[in-house]
Design a protein around this motif. Sequence first.
Motif: not given
Length: 202
Positions: A78-87
Amino acid sequence: MDMYFKSSTIWLLLVAVLLGSLVRSHENDAERNNSQTESRSLTDQPAIVYLDFSWEGLISVPDIGPGHLVHTFDLSHNNLHSLYNGSFYPYPNVRKLILSSDNITSIESKTFSNLQSLTEVDLSYNNLTFIHPSMFVLNTNLQALSLQGNPLYTFESGTPFLIASSLRSLDLSHCHLLQFSIESLSGLPKLEILDLRQNNLQ
């Protein structure tokens, strides 16, 4: 005689209709009961679901319920690019995360902190140049991590590049590593398998 015959025939027809209605009603009740039983049994089952969202063009982690049923979550390609706290808060029982080839460039330090059952993470072939050392510190069941194919290049000397007390297998192949020291592994006391193939170690 004809009147008696007609009357008897009508009564027989009425009885047949009533019996047919009773049979259909019983069958419908049985089907409803079976459906409710199946629904309950599926809901009451432990987490068994393989959730596959690979190749969907996603730019963020979807929130699909009931997330507590998911054991394996495939978000690759996919094209998630960034993962964040809470994802991944909606998926507290995930054991295996597949995040390969997602063009990920950054991951916040507590992205995986709520995943207490996590045992395997595949982050291969993304664009990560840095990993927060404490990113998996709360994942005390983590066994295997793949960072294969990320351009990590180098780790800060004298400090652990990752702290994961239960990790046993680490794949750092094809990571363009220029140097690597034993101190980098000091945060991985149970490490048994380390793959450093296809790097540029001096």
